[in-house]
Motif scaffolding. Structure first.
Motif, PDB file in Angstrom:
ATOM      1  N   MET A 113       0.816  -1.208   0.000  1.00  0.00           N
ATOM      2  CA  MET A 113       0.000   0.000   0.000  1.00  0.00           C
ATOM      3  C   MET A 113       0.851   1.261   0.000  1.00  0.00           C
ATOM      4  N   ALA A 114       2.115   1.143   0.422  1.00  0.00           N
ATOM      5  CA  ALA A 114       3.025   2.281   0.278  1.00  0.00           C
ATOM      6  C   ALA A 114       3.361   2.504  -1.189  1.00  0.00           C
ATOM      7  N   GLN A 115       3.534   1.418  -1.934  1.00  0.00           N
ATOM      8  CA  GLN A 115       3.856   1.524  -3.354  1.00  0.00           C
ATOM      9  C   GLN A 115       2.632   1.873  -4.195  1.00  0.00           C
ATOM     10  N   HIS A 116       1.437   1.436  -3.740  1.00  0.00           N
ATOM     11  CA  HIS A 116       0.213   1.629  -4.531  1.00  0.00           C
ATOM     12  C   HIS A 116      -0.903   2.098  -3.594  1.00  0.00           C
ATOM     13  N   PRO A 117      -0.915   3.379  -3.247  1.00  0.00           N
ATOM     14  CA  PRO A 117      -1.905   3.879  -2.280  1.00  0.00           C
ATOM     15  C   PRO A 117      -3.346   3.718  -2.744  1.00  0.00           C
ATOM     16  N   GLY A 118      -3.562   3.544  -4.034  1.00  0.00           N
ATOM     17  CA  GLY A 118      -4.920   3.391  -4.538  1.00  0.00           C
ATOM     18  C   GLY A 118      -5.508   2.018  -4.335  1.00  0.00           C
ATOM     19  N   LEU A 119      -4.696   1.056  -3.913  1.00  0.00           N
ATOM     20  CA  LEU A 119      -5.187  -0.303  -3.697  1.00  0.00           C
ATOM     21  C   LEU A 119      -5.742  -0.467  -2.296  1.00  0.00           C
ATOM     22  N   THR A 120      -6.719  -1.340  -2.170  1.00  0.00           N
ATOM     23  CA  THR A 120      -7.151  -1.834  -0.870  1.00  0.00           C
ATOM     24  C   THR A 120      -6.763  -3.313  -0.796  1.00  0.00           C
ATOM     25  N   LEU A 121      -6.548  -3.802   0.406  1.00  0.00           N
ATOM     26  CA  LEU A 121      -6.074  -5.175   0.598  1.00  0.00           C
ATOM     27  C   LEU A 121      -7.168  -6.003   1.259  1.00  0.00           C
ATOM     28  N   ALA A 122      -7.544  -7.105   0.622  1.00  0.00           N
ATOM     29  CA  ALA A 122      -8.514  -8.048   1.179  1.00  0.00           C
ATOM     30  C   ALA A 122      -7.784  -9.352   1.473  1.00  0.00           C
ATOM     31  N   VAL A 123      -7.666  -9.717   2.745  1.00  0.00           N
ATOM     32  CA  VAL A 123      -6.915 -10.902   3.167  1.00  0.00           C
ATOM     33  C   VAL A 123      -7.885 -12.016   3.528  1.00  0.00           C
ATOM     34  N   HIS A 124      -7.636 -13.197   2.971  1.00  0.00           N
ATOM     35  CA  HIS A 124      -8.457 -14.370   3.239  1.00  0.00           C
ATOM     36  C   HIS A 124      -7.561 -15.455   3.848  1.00  0.00           C
ATOM     37  N   SER A 125      -8.014 -16.077   4.917  1.00  0.00           N
ATOM     38  CA  SER A 125      -7.311 -17.235   5.474  1.00  0.00           C
ATOM     39  C   SER A 125      -7.768 -18.473   4.721  1.00  0.00           C
TER      40      SER A 125
END
Length: 300
Positions: A113-125
């Protein structure tokens, strides 16, 4: 072919519930049902078994599901590639991680997110096998899993961590003065462990077997939070990956010990599907993993 109908179909296969699939697609349930019927009519095959509720996919539905997932994944990649040169990456980065690797998500997510501030992160286990299937079906943009034990096929990988086993016991018992635990001592304890469907457990069982030992835990779970809660209440010991050490070290109830004869390190890393051309999100994931502190690995 209407791509929206394919989205309805893959959403239903994922959610296994008509109302939940409609909500995920942002449409009403009648609209979703009509789209599914239109897809079935176009293909001339019944795809969904239903009787007022979702029962399952038919044989034909199962057959076309991976193709539908790949079509939608390719379309998503096409859209990303078209905008990547003219604007910063936008949208959701879908990351799946095995439970043993979840503590590694922090440094990776921060780098991404530092490299691509426009992205959101969705984490799945997810299990390692679910990650492999999800990558192949374009359900995930990247996964974090083992690179040496049951690795997914045809991927590009960046190592993130070399894992070791740690034994956890409740303070106030026989291990208070230990500096390390032996495999035999741990096998003799009343243990709570992950269930055997989890890759970490399969690796652990293999290490015990290599030393002529077998374990039969008194309790099993699918999360390390559950295992640590059982240890904290007393009467149990457990084995965890060292990625969780910072979350346990310093707790007044816990004794955290390495093994006196440790097993070989197991590499964990970020994996993306080895495609040419590589999609913008996959490339962004590899670059973020490298920035998180590891160099690139060759394709497995």
């Amino acid at each position: 072919m209407n791509l929206q109908h394919l989205r309805f179909f893959t959403a239903l296969a994922r959610e296994r519930h008509f109302a939940a699939a409609a909500e995920a697609c942002g449409v009403t349930q009648p609209t979703l049902s009509a789209g599914l019927r239109a897809l079935e009519q176009e293909l001339g095959k019944r795809l969904v078994e239903r009787d007022r509720r979702f029962i399952g996919l038919t044989e034909h539905g199962q057959a076309i599901l991976p193709w539908a997932q790949q079509v939608l994944g390719s379309l998503r990649g096409l859209t990303q590639a078209a905008g990547a040169l003219s604007a910063p990456l936008q949208g959701e980065f879908r990351l799946a991680a095995i439970p043993a690797a979840l503590p590694l998500i922090g440094p990776f997510g921060a780098a991404l997110m530092a490299q691509h501030p426009g992205l959101t992160l969705a984490v799945h286990s997810a299990t390692a096998r679910e990650i492999a299937r999800g990558l192949a079906a374009s359900a995930f943009d990247a996964g974090v899993t083992y690179l040496d034990h049951e690795p997914p096929a045809d991927v590009l990988a960046v190592p993130l961590h070399a894992e070791r086993h740690l034994f956890v016991a409740r303070r106030g018992g026989a291990f208070d003065r230990h500096r390390a635990a032996t495999w035999a001592e741990v096998a003799a304890e009343r243990l709570c462990l992950l269930h055997q469907g989890m890759q970490f457990r399969r690796i652990l069982d293999r290490e015990f077997a290599a030393r002529g030992l077998a374990v039969s835990p008194a309790a099993v779970a699918d999360s390390y939070v559950s295992l640590l809660a059982l240890v904290r209440t007393g009467g149990f010991g457990t084995v965890i990956p060292d990625a969780y050490a910072d979350l346990v070290a310093g707790q007044d109830w816990a004794v955290l010990l390495p093994f006196s004869a440790p097993a070989p390190d197991r590499r964990m890393g970020l994996v993306v599907v080895n495609r040419d051309p590589l999609g913008p999100l996959a490339r962004a994931g590899l670059q973020a993993a490298q920035a998180a502190g590891a160099g690139p690995d060759s394709a497995l």
